[in-house]
Design a protein around this motif. Structure first.
Motif, short mmCIF file in Angstrom:
data_model
loop_
_atom_site.label_atom_id
_atom_site.label_comp_id
_atom_site.label_asym_id
_atom_site.label_seq_id
_atom_site.Cartn_x
_atom_site.Cartn_y
_atom_site.Cartn_z
N GLY A 127 0.82 -1.21 0.00
CA GLY A 127 0.00 0.00 0.00
C GLY A 127 0.85 1.26 0.00
O GLY A 127 1.71 1.44 -0.85
N ALA A 128 0.63 2.14 0.99
CA ALA A 128 1.34 3.42 1.05
C ALA A 128 2.84 3.24 1.28
O ALA A 128 3.62 4.15 0.98
CB ALA A 128 0.75 4.28 2.17
N ARG A 129 3.25 2.09 1.80
CA ARG A 129 4.67 1.85 2.04
C ARG A 129 5.40 1.34 0.79
O ARG A 129 6.60 1.10 0.81
CB ARG A 129 4.85 0.83 3.16
CG ARG A 129 4.30 1.30 4.47
CD ARG A 129 4.49 0.27 5.54
NE ARG A 129 4.29 -1.07 4.98
CZ ARG A 129 4.47 -2.20 5.62
NH1 ARG A 129 4.85 -2.18 6.86
NH2 ARG A 129 4.26 -3.36 5.05
N MET A 130 4.68 1.18 -0.31
CA MET A 130 5.27 0.68 -1.55
C MET A 130 6.37 1.63 -2.02
O MET A 130 6.18 2.85 -2.03
CB MET A 130 4.18 0.56 -2.62
CG MET A 130 4.67 -0.07 -3.90
SD MET A 130 3.31 -0.46 -5.03
CE MET A 130 2.89 1.15 -5.63
N PRO A 131 7.54 1.11 -2.40
CA PRO A 131 8.62 1.97 -2.88
C PRO A 131 8.22 2.71 -4.16
O PRO A 131 7.47 2.19 -4.98
CB PRO A 131 9.79 1.03 -3.14
CG PRO A 131 9.29 -0.34 -2.91
CD PRO A 131 7.90 -0.29 -2.41
N GLU A 132 8.73 3.92 -4.32
CA GLU A 132 8.43 4.70 -5.51
C GLU A 132 9.11 4.12 -6.74
O GLU A 132 8.60 4.23 -7.85
CB GLU A 132 8.88 6.15 -5.33
CG GLU A 132 8.06 6.90 -4.31
CD GLU A 132 8.51 8.34 -4.17
OE1 GLU A 132 9.09 8.88 -5.13
OE2 GLU A 132 8.28 8.91 -3.11
N ARG A 133 10.28 3.52 -6.55
CA ARG A 133 11.04 2.95 -7.66
C ARG A 133 11.26 1.47 -7.40
O ARG A 133 11.23 1.02 -6.26
CB ARG A 133 12.38 3.67 -7.79
CG ARG A 133 12.19 5.13 -8.14
CD ARG A 133 13.46 5.92 -8.20
NE ARG A 133 14.62 5.14 -8.60
CZ ARG A 133 15.84 5.60 -8.63
NH1 ARG A 133 16.08 6.83 -8.28
NH2 ARG A 133 16.85 4.86 -9.00
N PRO A 134 11.52 0.69 -8.46
CA PRO A 134 11.77 -0.75 -8.27
C PRO A 134 12.97 -0.99 -7.36
O PRO A 134 13.93 -0.22 -7.35
CB PRO A 134 12.06 -1.25 -9.68
CG PRO A 134 11.48 -0.23 -10.59
CD PRO A 134 11.55 1.07 -9.86
N VAL A 135 12.90 -2.06 -6.60
CA VAL A 135 13.98 -2.46 -5.70
C VAL A 135 14.33 -3.91 -6.01
O VAL A 135 13.44 -4.75 -6.13
CB VAL A 135 13.55 -2.34 -4.23
CG1 VAL A 135 14.63 -2.86 -3.30
CG2 VAL A 135 13.17 -0.91 -3.90
N TRP A 136 15.61 -4.19 -6.14
CA TRP A 136 16.06 -5.55 -6.39
C TRP A 136 16.90 -5.97 -5.20
O TRP A 136 17.86 -5.29 -4.83
CB TRP A 136 16.87 -5.64 -7.67
CG TRP A 136 17.37 -7.01 -7.98
CD1 TRP A 136 16.61 -8.12 -8.17
CD2 TRP A 136 18.73 -7.41 -8.13
NE1 TRP A 136 17.41 -9.21 -8.43
CE2 TRP A 136 18.72 -8.79 -8.41
CE3 TRP A 136 19.94 -6.76 -8.05
CZ2 TRP A 136 19.87 -9.52 -8.63
CZ3 TRP A 136 21.10 -7.48 -8.26
CH2 TRP A 136 21.06 -8.86 -8.55
N ALA A 137 16.55 -7.08 -4.58
CA ALA A 137 17.30 -7.58 -3.44
C ALA A 137 17.98 -8.89 -3.81
O ALA A 137 17.37 -9.75 -4.44
CB ALA A 137 16.37 -7.79 -2.25
N CYS A 138 19.23 -9.00 -3.43
CA CYS A 138 19.99 -10.21 -3.73
C CYS A 138 20.90 -10.49 -2.54
O CYS A 138 21.74 -9.66 -2.19
CB CYS A 138 20.81 -10.00 -5.00
SG CYS A 138 21.82 -11.42 -5.44
N SER A 139 20.72 -11.64 -1.92
CA SER A 139 21.56 -12.01 -0.79
C SER A 139 22.85 -12.64 -1.29
O SER A 139 22.83 -13.62 -2.03
CB SER A 139 20.80 -13.01 0.08
OG SER A 139 21.63 -13.45 1.12
N VAL A 140 23.98 -12.05 -0.93
CA VAL A 140 25.28 -12.57 -1.33
C VAL A 140 26.19 -12.64 -0.11
O VAL A 140 25.98 -11.96 0.88
CB VAL A 140 25.93 -11.72 -2.43
CG1 VAL A 140 25.12 -11.76 -3.72
CG2 VAL A 140 26.11 -10.28 -1.98
N ARG A 141 27.23 -13.43 -0.22
CA ARG A 141 28.13 -13.63 0.92
C ARG A 141 29.48 -12.96 0.75
O ARG A 141 30.24 -12.87 1.69
CB ARG A 141 28.32 -15.12 1.14
CG ARG A 141 27.03 -15.78 1.52
CD ARG A 141 27.21 -17.26 1.67
NE ARG A 141 25.91 -17.84 1.91
CZ ARG A 141 25.70 -18.86 2.68
NH1 ARG A 141 26.70 -19.45 3.27
NH2 ARG A 141 24.49 -19.32 2.85
#
Length: 55
Positions: free
Chosen positions: A13-27
């Motif tokens: 809802g209102a907390r939705m980011p304005e721009r796309p976000v890509w998350a990637c877990s790396v070590r």
């Protein structure tokens, strides 16, 4: 298909980011470099990136 992919973000809802976000877990930095090169090659952003050394 687009609706299925967008559904989790739309639930924010209102907390939705304005721009796309890509998350990637790396070590490690090496893992991040490898993942980054694979993404830019697969998307066509930098098709020759796989031939360039990381870093």
């Amino acid at each position: 298909m687009v609706h299925v992919v967008d559904a989790p973000v739309e639930r924010l809802g209102a907390r939705m980011p304005e721009r796309p976000v890509w998350a990637c877990s790396v070590r490690s930095d090496l893992t991040w470099a490898q993942a980054g090169r694979r993404v830019v090659v697969a998307t066509g952003v930098a098709p020759d990136a796989i031939r360039r050394p990381a870093g």
